[in-house]
Scaffold this motif. Structure first.
Motif, short mmCIF file in Angstrom:
data_model
loop_
_atom_site.label_atom_id
_atom_site.label_comp_id
_atom_site.label_asym_id
_atom_site.label_seq_id
_atom_site.Cartn_x
_atom_site.Cartn_y
_atom_site.Cartn_z
N ARG A 157 32.26 44.54 40.12
CA ARG A 157 32.03 43.53 39.07
C ARG A 157 32.73 42.21 39.43
NH1 ARG A 157 29.48 45.61 34.77
NH2 ARG A 157 29.59 47.86 34.39
N ALA A 158 33.83 42.30 40.20
CA ALA A 158 34.57 41.09 40.55
C ALA A 158 33.78 40.21 41.52
CB ALA A 158 35.92 41.46 41.16
N VAL A 159 32.91 40.82 42.35
CA VAL A 159 32.18 40.02 43.34
C VAL A 159 30.84 39.51 42.79
CG1 VAL A 159 33.20 41.31 45.22
CG2 VAL A 159 30.97 42.00 44.37
N LEU A 160 30.46 39.93 41.58
CA LEU A 160 29.18 39.52 41.01
C LEU A 160 29.34 38.31 40.11
CD1 LEU A 160 27.79 43.06 40.11
CD2 LEU A 160 27.26 41.68 42.13
N LYS A 161 28.28 37.53 39.99
CA LYS A 161 28.30 36.36 39.13
C LYS A 161 28.07 36.77 37.68
CE LYS A 161 26.47 33.35 42.76
NZ LYS A 161 25.34 32.48 43.18
N GLY A 162 28.39 35.84 36.78
CA GLY A 162 28.25 36.14 35.37
C GLY A 162 26.82 36.39 34.94
N LEU A 188 29.63 49.69 49.88
CA LEU A 188 29.11 49.40 48.54
C LEU A 188 29.34 47.93 48.17
CD1 LEU A 188 30.18 52.63 46.61
CD2 LEU A 188 27.88 51.98 47.32
N ILE A 189 30.50 47.39 48.53
CA ILE A 189 30.78 45.99 48.21
C ILE A 189 29.85 45.07 49.01
CG2 ILE A 189 32.52 44.18 48.46
CD1 ILE A 189 34.64 46.30 47.79
N ASN A 190 29.63 45.38 50.29
CA ASN A 190 28.72 44.56 51.09
C ASN A 190 27.30 44.57 50.52
OD1 ASN A 190 30.58 43.66 52.96
ND2 ASN A 190 30.23 45.33 54.38
N LEU A 191 26.83 45.75 50.09
CA LEU A 191 25.49 45.84 49.51
C LEU A 191 25.41 45.07 48.20
CD1 LEU A 191 24.59 49.59 50.22
CD2 LEU A 191 23.94 47.56 51.53
N ALA A 192 26.49 45.14 47.41
CA ALA A 192 26.51 44.38 46.15
C ALA A 192 26.50 42.88 46.42
CB ALA A 192 27.73 44.78 45.33
N VAL A 193 27.22 42.43 47.44
CA VAL A 193 27.24 41.01 47.78
C VAL A 193 25.85 40.55 48.23
CG1 VAL A 193 28.14 39.33 49.44
CG2 VAL A 193 29.69 40.93 48.31
N ASN A 194 25.18 41.36 49.05
CA ASN A 194 23.81 41.01 49.46
C ASN A 194 22.89 40.90 48.25
OD1 ASN A 194 24.50 40.95 52.14
ND2 ASN A 194 23.72 42.98 52.61
N ALA A 195 23.03 41.84 47.32
CA ALA A 195 22.19 41.80 46.12
C ALA A 195 22.50 40.55 45.29
CB ALA A 195 22.42 43.06 45.29
N GLY A 202 20.53 34.90 38.74
CA GLY A 202 20.90 36.04 37.92
C GLY A 202 19.86 37.13 37.99
N GLY A 203 20.19 38.28 37.42
CA GLY A 203 19.27 39.42 37.45
C GLY A 203 20.00 40.70 37.09
#
Length: 591
Positions: A157-162, A188-195, A202-203
């Motif tokens: 959640r920390a690496v994702l935008k609002g 998992l963090i790398n995949l979340a950053v790519n997403a 947003g999405g």
């Protein structure tokens, strides 16, 4: 146009027999010239385009090479910095441990516990750095995907935008997996950053874990077995086919240079393959992307009840270059009743080892000066082949030695020493019982000497190496046999590699290449089950048989079978000594 081309066109016009005016001939000549000029222009344009593409490919390859060299230098620097940083963390941890000892103030303990948690987090970060630059330093453990997702959720959640809604869907009955926790968290963090980067406006991001008991999965080839699927699904822009085809290539990226290195999916794919699984990408422009990581299900046995730590005392050699770590470890061990000999480098440790008649354990830093912990272990075991070793930090290599990652706590040191010495005591007790029973049955000096040599050659491993076979049979070469394990078809059988001359003459047939294990394979004397017993138990087997054929003399058959190994643990070969004793007359006659 070349002179030959012009002459060719004019010859064609003359030989055609057509009576044309000069203007018509020139018009035809011009049309032919324009056609050929256009054709040459097209060829040159194609060649120019191909040359430009080749230059682009070479520039990409050069950029990738430069990036790889930078990462190599960065890895070298990171390795050294990480080692020094771990020493700093060790000193900080020592301080917290000293503050905690004898302090009964609960408010102080809250601060101390918070500091210890921060140290654990910093240790996890350094371990991930080392895992990236040195994959061999992985720490495998049984993991519950549901627990792991709960722990990694705040990081994700920390690496994702609002503007991105993050959801988790973990099946309640999801199977365990055996992996390096830091590596999986990084994936998992790398995949979340790519997403996140694929959803600039947003999405929705869905991170899930489920069981997959089937082998056939669309787009992925897996070995038979059960798998756990970790998936990261976004509602972003998606990938066109040409990008999807290259998505797992190292350094391939569609992002700006300052936003991506092209290593995220490459590392995730490498992680899945090394774990025995696979990575699958489902994506299309405008339809989002789903990344699925297939990981083998772990066959984890029921956890055994932990045995209480016992410390029986003894002499421990401690070789550690970091003074703070050495002081902490020495104080911990002395408080447990051990005598500790301290050294700051390998040469000093080797010299001090001669100051005592016996050592129960050696603890060495893996990065010790003068050859590292592995080099010290090799030198110590020249004089003390059964000396158990314990390494502090990654990088030691000494057979069955255990390793404690830095920074190390007093509790971890105490537990590791207790477990290591307990294994040694259990091994010695088992060995003493075996020797007592076996030696009581052996009455031939040749067999007794062979068994004693087998015990010495083991060193600190359960089994001697196959390299020692020649030494074991040196005194009785004419009556020996050597057999190698053949595991094809299920239970291992042993095929004869060599047979002594006297033994082959006694049995009256060539034996090399024959099996000696199955009930029908009675080729080296009698009692064929003894070979399988030796392979299963990893222990020597002795048997004897007395037989008499008709009115001929009685013969006694004595056989000692010794297991050997290629790795010190698994039986790969058998070495046997067979003695025949002929009696001129039956010693039992008349009794």
């Amino acid at each position: 146009m070349a002179q030959s081309d012009r002459e060719g066109i004019l010859s064609t016009l003359v030989l055609s027999g057509v009576d044309e005016s000069r203007e018509a001939a020139l018009e035809r000549y011009c049309r032919e010239l324009r056609f050929r000029l256009a054709e040459q222009t097209r060829i040159l344009a194609d060649a120019s385009q191909e040359l430009s593409a080749e230059i682009g490919r070479r520039e990409e390859a050069q950029a990738a090479l430069v990036q790889a060299q930078k990462l190599g230098v960065l890895g070298y620097l990171t390795s050294g910095i990480t080692h020094d940083f771990n020493n700093v963390l060790q000193a900080v941890r020592n301080g917290y441990d000293l503050l905690a000892s004898g302090n009964d103030n609960p408010r102080h303990h809250l601060v101390i516990d918070e500091g210890r948690r921060a140290i654990e987090h910093a240790t996890s970060l350094t371990r991930r750095l080392l895992t990236f630059i040195r994959p061999g330093g992985r720490k495998l453990e049984a993991l519950s995907p549901s627990s792991l997702m709960a722990e990694v959720e705040p990081l994700l959640r920390a690496v994702l935008k609002g503007g991105i809604k993050c959801e988790f869907a973990v099946a309640e009955d999801v199977w365990p997996i055996i992996l390096d926790r830091g590596e999986l968290e990084t994936v998992l963090i790398n995949l979340a950053v790519n997403a996140r980067d694929a959803m600039p406006a947003g999405g929705r991001l869905l991170i899930a874990a489920r069981n997959s008991p089937t082998r056939e999965v669309r787009g992925v080839t897996l070995a038979d077995g059960d798998y756990v699927v970790l998936s990261v699904q976004d509602t972003g822009t998606g990938m066109p086919p040409e990008v999807k085809a290259r998505a797992t290539e190292a350094f391939f990226t569609t992002k700006e240079p300052e936003r991506g290195t092209g290593l995220g999916l490459a590392m995730a794919n490498d992680f899945a393959l090394r774990a025995g699984g696979a990575l699958r990408i489902d994506s299309a422009p405008g339809s989002g992307t789903t990344i699925e990581v297939y990981l083998p299900r772990a066959a984890v046995p029921a956890p055994a009840t932990a045995a209480a730590e016992t410390h029986r005392g003894g002499v421990i050699l401690l070789a550690e270059e970091n003074e703070a770590t050495r002081i902490l470890a020495a104080q911990t061990l002395r408080a447990l009743g051990y005598r500790v000999i301290e050294a700051g480098n390998g040469k000093a440790a080797l010299a001090l080892s001669y100051s005592v008649p016996a050592l129960d354990l050696a603890i060495a830093s893996a990065t010790l000066p003068d050859g590292g912990g592995g080099g010290l272990a090799e030198r110590l075991r020249i004089e003390r082949p059964k000396l158990p070793m314990l390494f502090l930090g990654q990088g030691g290599t000494a057979g069955d030695a255990d390793t404690l990652p830095r920074p190390v706590s007093p509790a971890a040191i105490a537990a590791a020493v207790s477990a290591r010495l307990a294994r040694r005591h259990a091994f010695e007790e088992r060995e003493d019982a075996l020797s007592t029973r076996m030696l009581a049955r052996l009455d031939q000096p040749e067999l007794k000497g062979c068994l004693a040599l087998w015990r010495r050659l083991r060193g600190c491993d359960p089994l001697p190496r196959i390299d020692h076979a020649e030494a074991l049979i040196a005194e009785r070469k004419a009556c020996h046999f050597v057999a190698a394990a053949d595991c094809d078809g299920g239970s291992p059988r042993f095929r004869l590699l060599s047979v002594g001359r006297d033994l082959a003459d006694r049995l009256g047939r060539p034996l090399e290449g024959m099996f000696v294990t199955g009930p029908e394979d009675d080729v080296v004397g009698s009692l064929p089950a003894a070979y399988a017993q030796t392979g299963r138990s990893r222990l020597p087997v002795y048997d004897w048989l007395r037989h008499k054929l008709g009115d001929g003399p009685a013969t006694r058959f004595d056989r000692l079978i010794l297991p050997l190994s290629e790795d010190g643990h698994t039986v790969s070969h058998l070495v046997g000594i067979v003695l025949f004793t002929d009696f001129p007359t039956d010693p039992l006659e008349g009794m």
